[in-house]
Design an enzyme around this catalytic site. Structure first.
Site, PDB file in Angstrom:
ATOM      1  N   ARG A  12     -80.374  69.966 -35.530  1.00  0.00           N
ATOM      2  CA  ARG A  12     -78.919  69.550 -35.515  1.00  0.00           C
ATOM      3  C   ARG A  12     -78.797  69.347 -34.142  1.00  0.00           C
ATOM      4  O   ARG A  12     -77.950  68.448 -33.538  1.00  0.00           O
ATOM      5  CB  ARG A  12     -77.911  70.376 -36.207  1.00  0.00           C
ATOM      6  CG  ARG A  12     -76.430  69.764 -36.103  1.00  0.00           C
ATOM      7  CD  ARG A  12     -75.541  70.233 -37.106  1.00  0.00           C
ATOM      8  NE  ARG A  12     -75.650  71.604 -37.547  1.00  0.00           N
ATOM      9  CZ  ARG A  12     -75.100  72.506 -37.152  1.00  0.00           C
ATOM     10  NH1 ARG A  12     -74.633  72.569 -35.937  1.00  0.00           N
ATOM     11  NH2 ARG A  12     -75.388  73.679 -37.529  1.00  0.00           N
ATOM     12  N   TYR A  14     -62.400  46.983 -37.410  1.00  0.00           N
ATOM     13  CA  TYR A  14     -63.208  47.193 -38.388  1.00  0.00           C
ATOM     14  C   TYR A  14     -62.453  47.960 -39.441  1.00  0.00           C
ATOM     15  O   TYR A  14     -61.724  48.973 -39.146  1.00  0.00           O
ATOM     16  CB  TYR A  14     -64.398  47.910 -38.018  1.00  0.00           C
ATOM     17  CG  TYR A  14     -65.606  48.137 -39.035  1.00  0.00           C
ATOM     18  CD1 TYR A  14     -66.169  47.344 -39.954  1.00  0.00           C
ATOM     19  CD2 TYR A  14     -65.433  49.337 -39.515  1.00  0.00           C
ATOM     20  CE1 TYR A  14     -67.027  47.458 -41.078  1.00  0.00           C
ATOM     21  CE2 TYR A  14     -66.285  49.757 -40.590  1.00  0.00           C
ATOM     22  CZ  TYR A  14     -67.271  48.928 -41.403  1.00  0.00           C
ATOM     23  OH  TYR A  14     -67.665  49.282 -42.491  1.00  0.00           O
ATOM     24  N   ASP A  34     -65.915  48.349 -29.357  1.00  0.00           N
ATOM     25  CA  ASP A  34     -67.011  48.147 -30.345  1.00  0.00           C
ATOM     26  C   ASP A  34     -67.636  47.041 -30.327  1.00  0.00           C
ATOM     27  O   ASP A  34     -66.821  45.918 -30.386  1.00  0.00           O
ATOM     28  CB  ASP A  34     -66.148  48.238 -31.758  1.00  0.00           C
ATOM     29  CG  ASP A  34     -67.065  48.166 -33.067  1.00  0.00           C
ATOM     30  OD1 ASP A  34     -68.359  47.788 -32.932  1.00  0.00           O
ATOM     31  OD2 ASP A  34     -66.515  48.727 -33.982  1.00  0.00           O
ATOM     32  N   LYS A  62     -76.260  47.446 -38.513  1.00  0.00           N
ATOM     33  CA  LYS A  62     -75.902  45.712 -38.313  1.00  0.00           C
ATOM     34  C   LYS A  62     -77.285  45.448 -37.606  1.00  0.00           C
ATOM     35  O   LYS A  62     -78.329  45.499 -37.924  1.00  0.00           O
ATOM     36  CB  LYS A  62     -74.602  45.573 -38.018  1.00  0.00           C
ATOM     37  CG  LYS A  62     -73.483  46.353 -38.419  1.00  0.00           C
ATOM     38  CD  LYS A  62     -73.380  46.207 -40.009  1.00  0.00           C
ATOM     39  CE  LYS A  62     -72.370  47.072 -40.682  1.00  0.00           C
ATOM     40  NZ  LYS A  62     -71.037  47.199 -39.976  1.00  0.00           N
TER      41      LYS A  62
HETATM   42  C1  LIG Z   1     -70.140  48.288 -39.861  1.00  0.00           C
HETATM   43  C2  LIG Z   1     -69.300  48.596 -38.789  1.00  0.00           C
HETATM   44  C3  LIG Z   1     -68.930  49.599 -38.334  1.00  0.00           C
HETATM   45  C4  LIG Z   1     -68.984  51.009 -39.172  1.00  0.00           C
HETATM   46  O1  LIG Z   1     -70.495  51.251 -38.899  1.00  0.00           O
HETATM   47  P1  LIG Z   1     -71.182  51.927 -40.186  1.00  0.00           P
HETATM   48  O2  LIG Z   1     -72.856  51.985 -39.685  1.00  0.00           O
HETATM   49  O3  LIG Z   1     -71.029  51.133 -41.608  1.00  0.00           O
HETATM   50  O4  LIG Z   1     -70.595  53.246 -40.331  1.00  0.00           O
HETATM   51  C5  LIG Z   1     -67.915  49.708 -37.031  1.00  0.00           C
HETATM   52  N1  LIG Z   1     -67.560  48.707 -36.502  1.00  0.00           N
HETATM   53  C6  LIG Z   1     -68.039  47.258 -36.741  1.00  0.00           C
HETATM   54  C7  LIG Z   1     -67.740  46.184 -36.078  1.00  0.00           C
HETATM   55  C8  LIG Z   1     -69.029  47.292 -37.903  1.00  0.00           C
HETATM   56  O5  LIG Z   1     -69.221  46.161 -38.526  1.00  0.00           O
END
Ligand SMILES: *Cc1c(COP(=O)(O)O)cnc(C)c1O
Length: 379
Positions: free
Chosen positions: A48, A99, A170, A195
């Site tokens: 961890r 999101y 983000d 992504k």
């Molecule tokens: C997918 C996404 C998230 C969350 O991420 P995960 O890896 O699915 O937990 C946060 N912000 C945006 C813009 C996203 O597309």
């Protein structure tokens, strides 16, 4: 966590050089270390607290963003670790169309009395600046999802700082290659590495980048709550990062070509693409992004039924949620990513029934346009 690359390599070269041991006879790829515990006396004693697979990855992400970086089990794990570091009753100013996971997380923390949330339209810089009065944190997401608007990070970060609030961006949809929020004045950057960074729809990961003063507390929370990245996912993510510049370049070209090609189609009511929403949006996008990315959202004529027919007729593009992979995806935000909003909220945010969000992959541009046109002709 790590800062500048001592060898002075460019991002493209650094990503290829990542995790390449140099000793004679060493494997060209760094080995995958699957161990929950380590012999006493070393730097890390328990999984961890560290894994050799994180350090190169965090170094690369830090260099890409111009700061230090921390890897997480997912984007949401990163988001919740960030929110966890806020003081009790903190005020968070966030976009009305964040999101969906982040939106729900903020709502739940608010309902539990942990935080207060002020929802704003972050494309309205004046209103967002005013809303930052007394706030602890401004949570931006740009480009926005699903309408791909561009929030002015320079202007909003200055306004938030003047009112004493920290700024998180983000930047998942842009990747560090399309926009570098720390340079634009943000304090922290968040990525869902699930992504574009992962890019092959085969892993979940997240990252936060920023200065060490801010990351130390996020790191302590992450290690304590165990939202750390699995070593195998770290291995896959390091592998993916080597081709990030090539993938993102093609996705960008496909995004631009598809946005242009679909704009004149009789079955398309509107095309949303970073910078397309008028002169001011174009000016902000040109100033803060290098390339506009691989996401295009279209409003298909015929509402929900039209959108369904369109998805059904696609042959190359997969109907699926998520984004940023090598394969092109199409999804209807009302049915996949924005199911948490009421009808009134969907309407006021411009998320119409015929809206289809496209994540363009690395397929041949002409093949993609042919597939999309053919499916649109049927609606
Ligand atoms: C997918 C996404 C998230 C969350 O991420 P995960 O890896 O699915 O937990 C946060 N912000 C945006 C813009 C996203 O597309």
């Amino acid at each position: 966590m790590s800062a500048d690359d001592p060898r002075g390599l460019s991002a493209d070269s650094l990503l290829v050089a990542l995790s390449r041991p140099r000793e004679p006879g060493a494997p060209v790829n760094a080995p995958l270390v699957l161990s929950s515990t380590f012999r006493a006396g070393g730097e890390v004693g328990y999984a961890r607290d560290g894994n050799p697979g994180w350090s190169d990855l965090e170094h690369a992400l830090g260099v890409l963003e111009g700061g230090h970086a921390l890897a997480f089990a997912s984007g949401m794990a990163a988001a919740s670790a960030l929110l966890e570091t806020l003081p009790p009753d903190a005020l968070v100013v966030a976009s009305r169309v964040a999101y969906h996971g982040v939106h729900v997380l903020l709502r739940e923390r608010e309902a539990a009395g942990r935080l207060r949330v002020r929802a704003v339209d972050t494309l309205d810089a004046e209103a967002t600046a005013t809303a930052c009065a007394g706030a602890d944190l401004l949570w931006l997401e740009t480009p926005t999802n699903p309408l791909l608007g561009v929030a002015d990070v320079v202007r909003l970060a200055a306004a938030a700082h003047a009112r004493g609030a920290l700024v998180v961006v983000d930047s998942t949809l842009a990747t560090p290659l399309r926009q570098r929020p720390l340079e634009l004045g943000a304090d922290l950057v968040l990525h869902s590495a699930t992504k574009y960074l992962g890019g092959h729809a085969d892993l979940m990961a997240g990252a936060v980048a920023g200065p060490t003063e801010l990351l130390d507390r996020v790191e302590a929370t992450s290690r304590l709550t165990g939202s750390v990245l699995d070593p195998f996912a770290a291995f896959l993510l390091s592998r993916s990062l080597r081709t990030l510049p090539l993938r993102v370049q093609r996705q960008n070209e496909n995004g631009r070509a598809v946005a242009e090609a679909l704009a004149g189609h009789a079955a398309v009511e509107s095309v949303h693409y970073p910078g397309r929403g008028g002169a001011e949006q174009e000016e902000i996008a040109a100033r803060q992004m290098r390339g506009r990315g691989g996401m295009v959202t279209i409003a298909v004529r015929g509402g929900g039924a039209g959108a369904k027919r369109f998805l059904h007729r696609l042959q190359l593009v997969h109907p699926a949620a998520s984004l940023g992979g090598v394969e092109s995806l199409a999804s209807v935000p009302r049915e996949t990513s924005h199911t948490h909003l009421s009808e009134a909220d969907l309407k006021s945010r411009g998320i119409s029934e015929g809206l289809v969000r496209l994540s363009l992959g690395i397929e041949d541009t002409e093949d993609l346009i042919r597939d999309l046109r053919h499916a649109l002709d049927a609606t």
